[in-house]
Design a protein around this motif. Structure first.
Motif, mmCIF file in Angstrom:
data_model
loop_
_atom_site.group_PDB
_atom_site.id
_atom_site.type_symbol
_atom_site.label_atom_id
_atom_site.label_comp_id
_atom_site.label_asym_id
_atom_site.label_seq_id
_atom_site.Cartn_x
_atom_site.Cartn_y
_atom_site.Cartn_z
ATOM 1 N N LYS A 15 100.746 92.825 -18.250
ATOM 2 C CA LYS A 15 101.525 92.332 -17.107
ATOM 3 C C LYS A 15 100.697 92.258 -15.828
ATOM 4 O O LYS A 15 100.666 91.224 -15.164
ATOM 5 N N GLU A 16 100.032 93.337 -15.489
ATOM 6 C CA GLU A 16 99.240 93.348 -14.257
ATOM 7 C C GLU A 16 98.156 92.274 -14.297
ATOM 8 O O GLU A 16 97.948 91.539 -13.331
ATOM 9 N N CYS A 17 97.505 92.155 -15.423
ATOM 10 C CA CYS A 17 96.453 91.151 -15.602
ATOM 11 C C CYS A 17 97.024 89.740 -15.438
ATOM 12 O O CYS A 17 96.456 88.908 -14.720
ATOM 13 N N MET A 18 98.136 89.470 -16.082
ATOM 14 C CA MET A 18 98.741 88.136 -16.016
ATOM 15 C C MET A 18 99.265 87.821 -14.618
ATOM 16 O O MET A 18 99.126 86.694 -14.137
ATOM 17 N N ASP A 19 99.849 88.811 -13.968
ATOM 18 C CA ASP A 19 100.333 88.604 -12.598
ATOM 19 C C ASP A 19 99.169 88.288 -11.657
ATOM 20 O O ASP A 19 99.256 87.380 -10.824
ATOM 21 N N PHE A 39 87.609 85.957 -12.004
ATOM 22 C CA PHE A 39 87.962 86.276 -13.383
ATOM 23 C C PHE A 39 87.884 87.786 -13.620
ATOM 24 O O PHE A 39 88.790 88.386 -14.206
ATOM 25 N N LYS A 40 86.812 88.396 -13.141
ATOM 26 C CA LYS A 40 86.638 89.845 -13.305
ATOM 27 C C LYS A 40 87.791 90.596 -12.647
ATOM 28 O O LYS A 40 88.318 91.559 -13.204
ATOM 29 N N SER A 45 91.925 95.241 -15.049
ATOM 30 C CA SER A 45 92.942 96.239 -15.386
ATOM 31 C C SER A 45 93.152 96.367 -16.892
ATOM 32 O O SER A 45 93.712 97.358 -17.355
ATOM 33 N N ASN A 46 92.715 95.385 -17.655
ATOM 34 C CA ASN A 46 92.906 95.403 -19.104
ATOM 35 C C ASN A 46 91.619 95.097 -19.864
ATOM 36 O O ASN A 46 91.666 94.594 -20.985
ATOM 37 N N ILE A 47 90.502 95.418 -19.278
ATOM 38 C CA ILE A 47 89.226 95.038 -19.878
ATOM 39 C C ILE A 47 89.027 95.643 -21.269
ATOM 40 O O ILE A 47 88.514 94.980 -22.169
ATOM 41 N N VAL A 48 89.460 96.870 -21.481
ATOM 42 C CA VAL A 48 89.273 97.509 -22.790
ATOM 43 C C VAL A 48 90.105 96.786 -23.851
ATOM 44 O O VAL A 48 89.597 96.423 -24.918
ATOM 45 N N LEU A 49 91.364 96.554 -23.554
ATOM 46 C CA LEU A 49 92.248 95.867 -24.501
ATOM 47 C C LEU A 49 91.746 94.455 -24.798
ATOM 48 O O LEU A 49 91.662 94.041 -25.961
#
Length: 185
Positions: A15-19, A39-40, A45-49
């Motif tokens: 969610k945070e990444c998409m927002d 982009f970075k 917030s979701n780099i590992v996933l």
């Protein structure tokens, strides 16, 4: 590209990444292009996933091939129409026997659906293992089984019957499922 990994843009973990991505694109000069820094900022917030997903490190690395096989199984089973809707349970009697769907979610959150997945349905006893798992997760096995037995009853699932210790025989009979439900907060 994200969908090929089995992740979906609506995944709550993203969610945070998409927002951030939507906001960044809204404020970009052309509404489409991101530079490396932007982009970075969006994915940090979701780099590992995301790294696991795109490096095919999930439980099912080739999710597209896997779901293609699931779709084939779905199509081969779809014409099967033996059996009857359980009309002795009013909630189930309402459903068309022509509805058919498969939905899956891996431990990594890879999801796939095919068929009539948007039609709500009644879970009935399918929810018993989930309730049991939640109760055990919340309270531990020993605590849960201080109220519910672990042995088969030898009786129908819907018999409200207790064992010699005045406990439901197990969490998969209705009496045990009722107790499991009472343990869930």
């Amino acid at each position: 590209a994200l969908k090929t990994t089995g992740l979906r843009s609506g995944d709550p973990r993203l969610k945070e990444c998409m927002d951030t991505l939507k906001e960044t694109l809204r404020n970009s000069s052309d509404g489409v292009t991101l530079d490396r820094h932007q982009f970075k900022k969006c994915v940090q917030s979701n780099i590992v996933l995301l790294t696991q997903a795109f490096r095919k490190k999930f439980i099912i690395p080739d999710f597209q091939s896997f779901t293609s096989h699931i779709d084939e199984l779905y199509e081969s089973a779809k014409p099967l129409n033996e059996g009857q809707v359980a009309d002795y349970i009013p909630q189930l009697a309402k459903f068309s026997p022509d509805l058919w769907a498969v939905s899956l979610c891996t431990v990594d959150g890879q999801r796939h659906t095919v068929g009539d997945t948007k039609v709500p349905f009644c879970l009935q006893s399918c929810v018993k293992p989930l309730k049991y798992a939640i109760a055990v997760h919340d309270h531990g096995t020993e605590y849960v089984h201080s109220f519910i037995g672990k042995e088969p009853s030898g009786l129908r699932f819907n018999k409200l019957f207790l064992d010699d210790d005045d406990k439901p025989h197990n969490p998969m009979v209705n009496a045990g499922a009722i107790v499991c439900t009472s343990l869930i907060e």
